[in-house]
Design a protein around this motif. Structure first.
Motif: not given
Length: 322
Positions: A179-205
């Motif tokens: 759900x956290x990933x879906x919410x980030x992508x719903x804000x901006x579908x082009x959010x980079x993986x590295x940025x999402x990983x930093x926000x969610x404290x998870x690895x890009x992989x």
């Protein structure tokens, strides 16, 4: 007259409308230009306001939600009061889409609810607040919304399958991380993986793996660019069609899928038999498109009504609490 775009701008817009998470390197290959060229053109399209953002198409029905569309016609209301009502609806957590209209309705919007009783509670709250301004209303349940890319940008028929939301009876279990990933992508579908990983404290992989699974499960149906077509000289029309014979739905949908100007087809409970949403450069073009449908399906179409969209104020597939 709208802003004039060259072939490369149109092709970039079309490809981003098909898949707004496309890699710059892949997009560069498609138009046979450098990555620097593509980055520059995208930045200019964003700066001019042609690209307003990037949506992730999320099938809310797979999360256990139903979408209900509301149309309102106002009376006894000042322009300032109407603006306040519209802003209140835009900020409402249940509302995922809102457009201002010309014609028989003033505003149309869609809400996502768990069940009809939840909608009753929502509707009761809205009516207590704004009933004095509403002269009439229309409420229908979406049974599916099919969307297609803007093929008219490149002057070709659409050949892609598009996306579909609202038609699943299979609720897919997701966890908080999904759900956290879906919410980030719903804000901006082009959010980079590295940025999402930093926000969610998870690895890009791990983020990449979860996104892939959400796509495979059909929760993420696609990624699209939010394009202000008014700057290109186009307007947004919605037609509501009554059919004499509903046995040719499949053929009608196939026709709409291929037509470059038709972007959505909708089925509802409580509305007309069939709805289409399209973009045209003039009312004459809109009328020509509708006449072509009436001629192609002569004997099947009884009559149709239409509205003209003034401005899409909100389009966000996951604004509601999950």
């Amino acid at each position: 007259m709208g802003i004039k775009l060259d072939y490369y701008d149109k092709k970039i817009l079309f490809e981003l409308d098909k898949n707004s998470r496309i890699r710059i390197s892949e997009l560069a290959k498609k138009i046979k230009k450098s990555k620097q060229f593509v980055n520059y053109r995208i930045k200019k399209l964003e700066e001019t306001g042609i690209i307003l953002g990037y949506n992730t198409v999320i099938d809310y029905s797979k999360l256990g939600y139903t979408s209900i569309r509301v149309y309102l016609k106002f009376h006894n209301i000042t322009p300032q009061e109407q603006q306040e009502v519209e802003n209140d609806l835009i900020n409402d957590g249940e509302v995922w889409w809102l457009v201002t209209l010309e014609g028989m309705w003033d505003v149309g919007y869609a809400v996502a609810v768990r069940n009809i009783l939840d909608f009753h509670s929502y509707w009761d709250r809205i009516m207590k607040k704004y009933r004095k301004f509403v002269s009439r209303s229309s409420v229908v349940v979406y049974t599916n919304i099919k969307q297609y890319p803007k093929a008219y940008l490149i002057g070709e028929e659409n050949t892609g399958p598009g996306t579909i939301v609202g038609a699943s009876t299979n609720i897919v279990k997701v966890d908080k991380a999904d759900l956290s990933i879906l919410k980030l992508l719903s804000e901006n579908a082009r959010t980079p993986l590295i940025e999402m990983a930093a926000t969610l404290k998870a690895s890009p992989q791990s983020i990449r793996s979860r996104i892939k699974k959400l796509e495979e499960k059909g929760i993420i149906q696609g990624y699209r660019a939010k394009i202000d077509v008014s700057l290109l000289g186009y307007r947004y029309y919605k037609a509501y069609i009554d059919l004499r014979d509903t046995r040719r739905f499949g053929t009608l949908e196939e026709f709409c899928l291929r037509h470059p100007n038709i972007l959505n087809t909708n089925r509802t409970i409580g509305g007309k038999d069939f709805e289409i949403e399209l973009q045209a450069s003039s009312f004459d073009e809109f009328e020509r498109i509708m006449n072509s449908i009436r001629e192609r399906f002569s004997g099947d179409i009884d009559e149709y009504e239409f509205v003209v969209a003034r401005k899409e104020m909100k389009m966000k597939y996951l604004p509601f609490k999950t």
